[in-house]
Scaffold this motif. Structure first.
Motif, PDB file in Angstrom:
ATOM      1  N   GLU A 108       0.821  -1.210   0.000  1.00 30.84           N
ATOM      2  CA  GLU A 108       0.000   0.000   0.000  1.00 30.84           C
ATOM      3  C   GLU A 108       0.858   1.263   0.000  1.00 30.84           C
ATOM      4  O   GLU A 108       0.557   2.232  -0.715  1.00 30.84           O
ATOM      5  CB  GLU A 108      -0.931  -0.008   1.224  1.00 30.84           C
ATOM      6  CG  GLU A 108      -1.907   1.142   1.282  1.00 30.84           C
ATOM      7  CD  GLU A 108      -3.042   1.041   0.272  1.00 30.84           C
ATOM      8  OE1 GLU A 108      -3.857   1.970   0.187  1.00 30.84           O
ATOM      9  OE2 GLU A 108      -3.109   0.010  -0.435  1.00 30.84           O
ATOM     10  N   LEU A 112       0.927   4.060  -2.943  1.00 33.65           N
ATOM     11  CA  LEU A 112       0.670   5.467  -2.635  1.00 33.65           C
ATOM     12  C   LEU A 112       1.776   6.352  -3.196  1.00 33.65           C
ATOM     13  O   LEU A 112       1.504   7.391  -3.816  1.00 33.65           O
ATOM     14  CB  LEU A 112       0.554   5.655  -1.118  1.00 33.65           C
ATOM     15  CG  LEU A 112       0.350   7.091  -0.629  1.00 33.65           C
ATOM     16  CD1 LEU A 112      -0.942   7.675  -1.184  1.00 33.65           C
ATOM     17  CD2 LEU A 112       0.359   7.137   0.901  1.00 33.65           C
ATOM     18  N   ASP A 116       1.101   9.063  -6.308  1.00 36.33           N
ATOM     19  CA  ASP A 116       1.440  10.467  -6.052  1.00 36.33           C
ATOM     20  C   ASP A 116       2.557  10.931  -6.988  1.00 36.33           C
ATOM     21  O   ASP A 116       2.516  12.045  -7.522  1.00 36.33           O
ATOM     22  CB  ASP A 116       1.878  10.657  -4.596  1.00 36.33           C
ATOM     23  CG  ASP A 116       0.698  10.662  -3.625  1.00 36.33           C
ATOM     24  OD1 ASP A 116      -0.458  10.753  -4.097  1.00 36.33           O
ATOM     25  OD2 ASP A 116       0.932  10.575  -2.405  1.00 36.33           O
ATOM     26  N   GLU A 150      -4.978   5.285 -13.004  1.00 36.46           N
ATOM     27  CA  GLU A 150      -6.255   4.665 -12.648  1.00 36.46           C
ATOM     28  C   GLU A 150      -6.060   3.231 -12.169  1.00 36.46           C
ATOM     29  O   GLU A 150      -6.691   2.799 -11.185  1.00 36.46           O
ATOM     30  CB  GLU A 150      -7.195   4.685 -13.856  1.00 36.46           C
ATOM     31  CG  GLU A 150      -7.649   6.085 -14.258  1.00 36.46           C
ATOM     32  CD  GLU A 150      -8.518   6.079 -15.495  1.00 36.46           C
ATOM     33  OE1 GLU A 150      -8.851   4.965 -15.985  1.00 36.46           O
ATOM     34  OE2 GLU A 150      -8.866   7.165 -15.985  1.00 36.46           O
ATOM     35  N   THR A 153      -4.559   3.213  -8.675  1.00 35.77           N
ATOM     36  CA  THR A 153      -5.574   3.625  -7.703  1.00 35.77           C
ATOM     37  C   THR A 153      -6.537   2.482  -7.399  1.00 35.77           C
ATOM     38  O   THR A 153      -6.953   2.286  -6.247  1.00 35.77           O
ATOM     39  CB  THR A 153      -6.358   4.837  -8.231  1.00 35.77           C
ATOM     40  OG1 THR A 153      -5.446   5.902  -8.535  1.00 35.77           O
ATOM     41  CG2 THR A 153      -7.351   5.333  -7.195  1.00 35.77           C
ATOM     42  N   GLU A 154      -6.902   1.717  -8.412  1.00 29.34           N
ATOM     43  CA  GLU A 154      -7.805   0.578  -8.222  1.00 29.34           C
ATOM     44  C   GLU A 154      -7.191  -0.487  -7.324  1.00 29.34           C
ATOM     45  O   GLU A 154      -7.911  -1.217  -6.631  1.00 29.34           O
ATOM     46  CB  GLU A 154      -8.154  -0.039  -9.577  1.00 29.34           C
ATOM     47  CG  GLU A 154      -9.049   0.835 -10.437  1.00 29.34           C
ATOM     48  CD  GLU A 154      -9.223   0.275 -11.833  1.00 29.34           C
ATOM     49  OE1 GLU A 154      -8.616  -0.792 -12.128  1.00 29.34           O
ATOM     50  OE2 GLU A 154      -9.953   0.881 -12.632  1.00 29.34           O
ATOM     51  N   ARG A 158      -6.725   2.136   0.222  1.00 25.58           N
ATOM     52  CA  ARG A 158      -7.157   3.464   0.645  1.00 25.58           C
ATOM     53  C   ARG A 158      -6.756   4.503  -0.395  1.00 25.58           C
ATOM     54  O   ARG A 158      -5.849   5.300  -0.181  1.00 25.58           O
ATOM     55  CB  ARG A 158      -6.529   3.801   1.993  1.00 25.58           C
ATOM     56  CG  ARG A 158      -7.026   2.997   3.173  1.00 25.58           C
ATOM     57  CD  ARG A 158      -8.383   3.509   3.644  1.00 25.58           C
ATOM     58  NE  ARG A 158      -8.359   4.943   3.863  1.00 25.58           N
ATOM     59  CZ  ARG A 158      -7.913   5.538   4.972  1.00 25.58           C
ATOM     60  NH1 ARG A 158      -7.437   4.802   5.970  1.00 25.58           N
ATOM     61  NH2 ARG A 158      -7.937   6.853   5.104  1.00 25.58           N
ATOM     62  N   PRO A 159      -7.443   4.534  -1.530  1.00 19.10           N
ATOM     63  CA  PRO A 159      -7.079   5.510  -2.569  1.00 19.10           C
ATOM     64  C   PRO A 159      -7.284   6.954  -2.135  1.00 19.10           C
ATOM     65  O   PRO A 159      -6.707   7.870  -2.736  1.00 19.10           O
ATOM     66  CB  PRO A 159      -8.009   5.134  -3.729  1.00 19.10           C
ATOM     67  CG  PRO A 159      -9.143   4.397  -3.103  1.00 19.10           C
ATOM     68  CD  PRO A 159      -8.561   3.673  -1.935  1.00 19.10           C
ATOM     69  N   ASP A 160      -8.087   7.164  -1.084  1.00 21.13           N
ATOM     70  CA  ASP A 160      -8.335   8.517  -0.594  1.00 21.13           C
ATOM     71  C   ASP A 160      -7.085   9.139   0.015  1.00 21.13           C
ATOM     72  O   ASP A 160      -7.021  10.369   0.208  1.00 21.13           O
ATOM     73  CB  ASP A 160      -9.467   8.507   0.438  1.00 21.13           C
ATOM     74  CG  ASP A 160      -9.190   7.559   1.604  1.00 21.13           C
ATOM     75  OD1 ASP A 160      -9.168   6.324   1.357  1.00 21.13           O
ATOM     76  OD2 ASP A 160      -8.981   8.036   2.735  1.00 21.13           O
ATOM     77  N   ARG A 161      -6.079   8.314   0.317  1.00 19.85           N
ATOM     78  CA  ARG A 161      -4.830   8.842   0.877  1.00 19.85           C
ATOM     79  C   ARG A 161      -3.956   9.500  -0.183  1.00 19.85           C
ATOM     80  O   ARG A 161      -3.044  10.252   0.148  1.00 19.85           O
ATOM     81  CB  ARG A 161      -4.039   7.712   1.543  1.00 19.85           C
ATOM     82  CG  ARG A 161      -4.697   7.099   2.760  1.00 19.85           C
ATOM     83  CD  ARG A 161      -3.889   5.903   3.261  1.00 19.85           C
ATOM     84  NE  ARG A 161      -2.529   6.289   3.603  1.00 19.85           N
ATOM     85  CZ  ARG A 161      -1.485   5.454   3.581  1.00 19.85           C
ATOM     86  NH1 ARG A 161      -1.663   4.195   3.217  1.00 19.85           N
ATOM     87  NH2 ARG A 161      -0.286   5.880   3.919  1.00 19.85           N
ATOM     88  N   THR A 163      -2.649  12.006  -3.058  1.00 20.98           N
ATOM     89  CA  THR A 163      -2.700  13.463  -3.133  1.00 20.98           C
ATOM     90  C   THR A 163      -3.146  13.925  -4.514  1.00 20.98           C
ATOM     91  O   THR A 163      -2.567  13.527  -5.526  1.00 20.98           O
ATOM     92  CB  THR A 163      -1.315  14.073  -2.836  1.00 20.98           C
ATOM     93  OG1 THR A 163      -0.891  13.650  -1.534  1.00 20.98           O
ATOM     94  CG2 THR A 163      -1.367  15.583  -2.893  1.00 20.98           C
ATOM     95  N   MET A 164      -4.171  14.757  -4.530  1.00 20.77           N
ATOM     96  CA  MET A 164      -4.615  15.391  -5.760  1.00 20.77           C
ATOM     97  C   MET A 164      -4.045  16.806  -5.789  1.00 20.77           C
ATOM     98  O   MET A 164      -4.344  17.627  -4.923  1.00 20.77           O
ATOM     99  CB  MET A 164      -6.142  15.427  -5.815  1.00 20.77           C
ATOM    100  CG  MET A 164      -6.799  14.059  -5.899  1.00 20.77           C
ATOM    101  SD  MET A 164      -6.485  13.214  -7.470  1.00 20.77           S
ATOM    102  CE  MET A 164      -7.331  14.319  -8.593  1.00 20.77           C
TER     103      MET A 164
END
Length: 230
Positions: A108, A112, A116, A150, A153-154, A158-161, A163-164
């Motif tokens: 993970e 991440l 990023d 993409e 991310t799939e 925890r894809p919400d971690r 950074t956008m």
């Protein structure tokens, strides 16, 4: 096949039956895992049961690696006798993402860092496009970078971690590069492609290590049942 003709050599009969079963269409087969990857001398196996869904074997990842691998030749054609490829390290970019670690990391955490980093490189590629709008390497990378983001991310729990980047953050990334002189801007553009290749290659090796540890990379062997000859 009449094995009774070979009662004095029972193992010869076994061998002949084995050959017969393998050649008969529709013969029942049983798939059993081997101890490791087979069939690919590079050690890059496929997932059992069909086409690979392994991230380390991702089509878009391979397309970008193949494209950026050609960058060295593109650079040499432009700067033959002027600049050696390894000297691009002298043109550092403070915003370059860190590579995935080789040890003491979780899948993970690596995913991440990968997603990023790819988002940062996606912005930095705008600088490359500004300096080399006709680059064949760049055009191939741009086609695959969003699908790769993409896919990574799939795979994340925890894809919400991830950074956008905001528009102001993207502008800041490019601003520091625009303040350079013409030659330095070109060198930085080349170094972005070079570092992108190294970043993805490091990520591929780290992710493959985790996939192998989980037993995802398995070859297959064919097994058939041999009748008792006694």
């Amino acid at each position: 096949m009449h094995c009774l003709l070979y009662t004095d050599w029972p193992w010869l009969c076994v061998l002949m039956l084995w050959t017969l079963v393998l050649r008969v269409p529709g013969a029942p087969l049983e798939q059993m895992p081997t101890d490791g990857p087979t069939g690919d001398p590079s050690g890059e196996g496929e997932e059992v049961g069909g086409s690979s869904d392994l991230l380390s074997e991702s089509r878009d990842l391979k397309l970008i690696l193949d494209a950026t691998d050609l960058h060295k030749d593109e650079f040499k054609k432009e700067f033959l006798g002027v600049m050696q490829y390894h000297l691009l390290d002298n043109y550092r970019i403070s915003s370059l993402p860190q590579n995935c670690p080789r040890s003491n990391f979780s899948m993970e955490d690596c995913l991440l860092r990968l997603v990023d980093g790819l988002r940062v490189y996606r912005v930095l590629l705008k600088h490359v496009e500004k300096e080399y709008p006709s680059s064949s390497v760049l055009s191939r990378v741009k086609v695959s970078i969003n699908p790769l983001i993409e896919k990574v991310t799939e795979k994340m729990k925890r894809p919400d971690r991830a950074t956008m980047l905001t528009s102001s953050q993207e502008e800041q990334l490019l601003k520091e590069l625009n303040n350079l002189d013409s030659f330095h801007r070109k060198m930085v553009a080349h170094n972005i492609l070079r570092k992108l290749h190294q970043f993805l290659r490091s990520a591929q090796l780290s992710i493959r290590k985790k996939e192998m540890a989980k037993g995802y990379l398995l070859g297959t062997v064919t097994s058939v049942s041999i009748p008792n000859m006694n």
